[in-house]
Enzyme design. Structure first.
Site, PDB file in Angstrom:
ATOM      1  N   TYR A  55       4.078  45.648   7.005  1.00 38.65           N
ATOM      2  CA  TYR A  55       2.955  45.242   7.837  1.00 38.65           C
ATOM      3  C   TYR A  55       3.435  44.423   9.035  1.00 38.65           C
ATOM      4  O   TYR A  55       4.270  43.520   8.914  1.00 38.65           O
ATOM      5  CB  TYR A  55       1.957  44.396   7.028  1.00 38.65           C
ATOM      6  CG  TYR A  55       0.948  43.699   7.902  1.00 38.65           C
ATOM      7  CD1 TYR A  55      -0.133  44.405   8.427  1.00 38.65           C
ATOM      8  CD2 TYR A  55       1.095  42.353   8.251  1.00 38.65           C
ATOM      9  CE1 TYR A  55      -1.042  43.790   9.266  1.00 38.65           C
ATOM     10  CE2 TYR A  55       0.189  41.722   9.092  1.00 38.65           C
ATOM     11  CZ  TYR A  55      -0.876  42.447   9.594  1.00 38.65           C
ATOM     12  OH  TYR A  55      -1.770  41.835  10.427  1.00 38.65           O
ATOM     13  N   ASN A 200       1.355  33.812  13.656  1.00 36.93           N
ATOM     14  CA  ASN A 200       0.603  34.072  12.426  1.00 36.93           C
ATOM     15  C   ASN A 200       0.901  32.960  11.425  1.00 36.93           C
ATOM     16  O   ASN A 200       1.699  33.123  10.506  1.00 36.93           O
ATOM     17  CB  ASN A 200       1.005  35.446  11.880  1.00 36.93           C
ATOM     18  CG  ASN A 200       0.283  35.820  10.602  1.00 36.93           C
ATOM     19  OD1 ASN A 200       0.859  36.453   9.725  1.00 36.93           O
ATOM     20  ND2 ASN A 200      -0.972  35.457  10.479  1.00 36.93           N
ATOM     21  N   GLN A 288     -26.532 -13.305  -6.222  1.00 39.99           N
ATOM     22  CA  GLN A 288     -25.411 -12.377  -6.028  1.00 39.99           C
ATOM     23  C   GLN A 288     -25.479 -11.787  -4.623  1.00 39.99           C
ATOM     24  O   GLN A 288     -26.538 -11.747  -4.009  1.00 39.99           O
ATOM     25  CB  GLN A 288     -25.442 -11.264  -7.084  1.00 39.99           C
ATOM     26  CG  GLN A 288     -26.748 -10.501  -7.126  1.00 39.99           C
ATOM     27  CD  GLN A 288     -26.839  -9.542  -8.299  1.00 39.99           C
ATOM     28  OE1 GLN A 288     -25.910  -9.410  -9.083  1.00 39.99           O
ATOM     29  NE2 GLN A 288     -27.965  -8.866  -8.420  1.00 39.99           N
ATOM     30  N   ASN A 324       2.624  36.170   7.566  1.00 38.25           N
ATOM     31  CA  ASN A 324       2.549  37.403   6.778  1.00 38.25           C
ATOM     32  C   ASN A 324       3.229  38.529   7.553  1.00 38.25           C
ATOM     33  O   ASN A 324       2.972  38.675   8.751  1.00 38.25           O
ATOM     34  CB  ASN A 324       1.078  37.759   6.522  1.00 38.25           C
ATOM     35  CG  ASN A 324       0.922  39.059   5.758  1.00 38.25           C
ATOM     36  OD1 ASN A 324       1.600  39.298   4.768  1.00 38.25           O
ATOM     37  ND2 ASN A 324       0.024  39.920   6.220  1.00 38.25           N
TER      38      ASN A 324
END
Length: 548
Positions: A55, A200, A288, A324
Site C-alpha cells: 500500500y 502519514n 466550616q 502506514n
C-alpha cells in the site's frame, strides 16, 4: 542542551525544550537503532525489486488503493502523496507547534519501522537546529490518516518538492529551495514509501498537544498557587487538607492536592490550624469553610489525575511509529495498519480542555466569595483598596471579565472526538479522530486560560493585601502569608505593579491607574515563563513526577 532522538525516549519536557526553548537536536549513535532505520528502508527496496504489492508504494492511497502503480511511476506517486495535500489556507500554525511537529516526525521515523533513509531524518533535525520553520496551517487534518495536510508542508519543504513551499528563517520568509541551500542541501526526490512516511503520521496534532500539555500543567500549578492565596485571604482552616481525611478516600490526585495545599498554607498567619487544635471560629461565621475550600482536594484531585493521564498519553504517542504501512526490519514483513489514527491525542485534548474548564470555574467561584462582603470574612466590597473616598469600586470590572473568560474556557471544553464525519475520504476514513481540531482548540483555550489566570493572580494579590491591612495595618502581605506562598506573591506583585507597598494595596484608588497594564504585565510574565513560573517551580516539579 541537546535532545537525542532514538524513537523511544522523548519526554514532554524534551519536546518543550525544543519547541519553545530552542534546544538543539541530535540523532542517536546507538547502532541497534540506526540498524533498524537502515533495515526498514532496505526491506522496502527489496520489496520493490521483487514487485511486491505494498500500500502506498505500488498502489495509490486511501479510497483509491485499488489502483496499481507501475515501476516507472514509483517516485512520482510519492511526490503526489505530498503535492496533492498542499490544499489549505487560513491561520498559520505557531512556530512552536511546527517545531514540535518536526521533532515528533523525526522521532517517529527513528523507530525504524517506516522504511525511509536516514537522510530525511537528518534534514528534519537540520531544520530544527537552524530555527527553520516551514509555514504550516492549522486547518486540513482530521487526524485519521495521520495529519496529511500539515505534515505535507513540512515534508515537502525538507525535500524541496517545490519553491512554493515557504519557510521562515532568521526573520525572513524564504522558499524552501533557498533555505535548503543555506543549510547545505539540495532538493531531493523521495524514494518509494518516503513521501507517505513524511505526511502519514500523528506528529502535527500530537506536537500541538505536547505544547498544550506543558501549558496546561503550568496552568494547574498556578491555579493551586492562586487557591493558596485565596484561602489565606478568606481565613480558611487547614483541616480540609489533613492527611487523615484523604487516606479515607485515597484517589491519587486528591491525596496529592491535599498534601500540596497543606504545604502551601503551613505558617500562614491567617490560616486556622484546626488540625493543630485551634478550633476558634472567625467572627461567628460558619463552623466550616464553604465547599470551594473545604472540597478543594476532592474537586482539584480529578483534574490532576486527568491531566496526568493526558500527559502520559501524549508522551507515549510522541514515541510511536504511526504511519502506514509499517515494516519489521528483523523479519522483512510489511503491515497495513492504523497507527496513524490519533485517537489517543484527541481524547487527551478533549479531556484536558474539559478539565481546564472545571479548574477555571472553581477559581471564578472563589473570587465571587472574596468580592462579596457577605462571604468574604471581612474583606472590603469588591476588594476596594482605599475605602475612604467612597467612590472606588475595586475589582468589579475585572471579575466581570473573568466571568466572560470562564464561560469561554468552559465552552471550549466541549468534546470534538465524537463529532467525526463517517464519509471522510471516499468512506475509507469512516472513523477519524479529529485530533487536530481537539488540539487546536486546546491551544486556543490555553490562550484564554492564561489571561484568566493573570487576572486571578491580580485578584489574589489584592485580596491578600486587603486582608493584611485588615489584620496588621500594613498592605505588604508578606506580613501574613505562609513562607511557601511569599515567592508567588512577590513575583505576581512585581510583574503587575512593582514591589509591595506597606501603605497601599496594588489597586488602591481606582484612578491611580488602569487595571489593564497590571493584567498585561502578569500575562507577559506567564507567557515567558518568568518569575511566577520560577516561584512555583517546586510545585510544578511535583506535578511532573505525579502519576495517577
Amino acid at each position: 542542551m541537546t535532545i537525542t532522538l532514538d524513537g523511544a525516549s522523548l519526554t514532554l519536557a524534551d519536546i518543550d525544550a525544543v519547541a519553545r526553548g530552542g534546544a538543539k537536536v541530535a540523532i542517536t549513535g546507538d547502532a541497534d537503532v540506526l540498524a533498524r532505520v537502515h533495515g526498514s528502508r532496505d526491506v522496502i527496496a527489496r520489496a520493490v525489486e521483487r514487485g511486491e504489492e505494498i500500500y502506498g508504494v505500488t498502489t495509490l492511497f486511501g479510497g483509491m488503493a485499488d489502483v496499481h502503480v507501475t515501476r516507472d511511476q514509483l517516485i512520482d506517486v510519492q511526490k503526489i502523496a505530498l503535492w496533492q495535500h498542499k490544499s489549505t489556507t487560513g491561520p498559520r500554525l505557531p512556530d512552536a507547534d511546527v517545531r514540535a511537529a518536526m521533532l515528533l516526525r523525526a522521532n517517529s521515523l527513528m523507530r525504524g519501522a517506516s522504511g525511509v533513509r536516514i537522510a530525511l531524518i537528518e534534514r528534519l533535525v537540520a531544520f530544527l537546529n537552524a530555527g527553520a520553520s516551514p509555514q504550516v496551517y492549522q486547518r486540513g487534518s482530521i487526524g485519521a490518516s495521520g495529519d496529511l495536510v500539515p505534515l505535507t508542508y513540512i515534508g515537502a519543504s525538507i525535500l524541496g518538492l517545490s519553491p512554493e513551499f515557504l519557510v521562515d528563517l532568521d526573520g525572513e520568509t524564504l522558499d524552501c529551495h533557498t533555505v535548503l541551500a543555506k543549510l547545505g542541501f539540495t532538493p531531493m526526490d523521495p524514494d518509494p514509501k518516503e513521501g507517505l512516511a513524511l505526511n502519514n503520521g500523528t506528529g502535527a496534532c500530537t506536537g500541538v498537544a505536547a505544547n498544550v500539555m506543558a501549558r496546561a500543567l503550568d496552568a494547574a500549578t498556578m491555579a493551586l498557587g492562586v487557591h493558596a492565596l485565596f484561602a489565606q485571604a478568606l481565613l480558611a482552616t487547614d483541616q480540609s487538607f489533613d492527611p487523615y481525611i484523604h487516606a479515607q478516600k485515597p484517589h491519587p490526585g486528591q491525596v496529592w492536592s491535599a498534601a500540596r495545599m497543606a504545604e502551601l498554607l503551613t505558617g500562614g498567619r491567617t490560616i486556622r490550624s484546626e488540625a493543630g487544635g485551634d478550633r476558634a471560629r472567625r467572627k461567628g461565621d460558619l463552623i466550616q469553610d464553604r465547599y470551594g475550600i473545604r472540597c478543594l482536594p476532592q474537586f482539584f484531585g480529578p483534574i490532576v489525575d486527568g491531566l496526568s493521564t493526558a500527559a502520559r498519553q501524549i508522551e507515549t504517542e510522541a514515541n510511536t511509529a504511526n504511519d502506514n504501512p509499517l515494516i519489521n526490519p528483523a523479519t522483512g514483513e510489511t503491515f497495513h495498519t492504523g497507527n496513524f489514527l490519533a485517537q489517543y491525542t484527541a481524547i487527551a485534548m478533549d479531556s484536558t480542555r474539559y478539565l481546564i474548564g472545571l479548574m477555571c470555574k472553581h477559581i471564578d467561584s472563589q473570587i465571587a466569595l472574596m468580592i462579596t462582603p457577605a462571604f468574604s470574612n471581612g474583606l472590603t466590597p469588591a476588594l476596594v483598596g482605599n475605602m475612604d473616598t467612597g467612590v472606588n469600586v475595586g475589582l468589579k470590572s475585572l471579575h466581570i471579565g473573568m466571568n466572560q473568560m470562564s464561560t469561554q474556557i468552559s465552552y471550549l471544553g466541549q468534546s470534538v472526538a465524537d463529532r467525526f464525519p463517517t464519509h471522510a475520504e471516499m468512506y475509507n476514513q469512516n472513523i477519524n479522530s479529529q485530533a487536530m481540531n481537539a488540539a487546536n482548540l486546546a491551544r486556543d483555550q490555553m490562550d484564554v486560560t492564561e489571561h484568566f489566570l493573570a487576572a486571578a493572580l491580580l485578584t489574589g494579590v489584592q485580596a491578600v493585601e486587603v486582608r493584611s491591612r485588615v489584620e496588621t495595618g500594613s498592605c505588604d502581605a508578606r506580613d501574613i502569608l505562609s513562607p511557601a506562598t511569599v515567592p508567588l506573591y512577590e513575583a505576581a506583585r512585581v510583574a503587575a505593579a512593582g514591589r509591595p507597598d506597606k501603605a497601599r494595596t496594588i489597586v488602591w484608588d481606582d484612578m491611580d491607574g488602569f487595571l489593564q497594564p497590571k493584567v498585561e504585565g502578569l500575562l507577559a510574565d506567564i507567557g515567558s515563563r518568568g518569575n511566577v513560573h520560577a516561584a512555583l517551580q517546586a510545585l510544578r516539579s511535583s506535578l511532573d513526577t505525579f502519576r495517577a
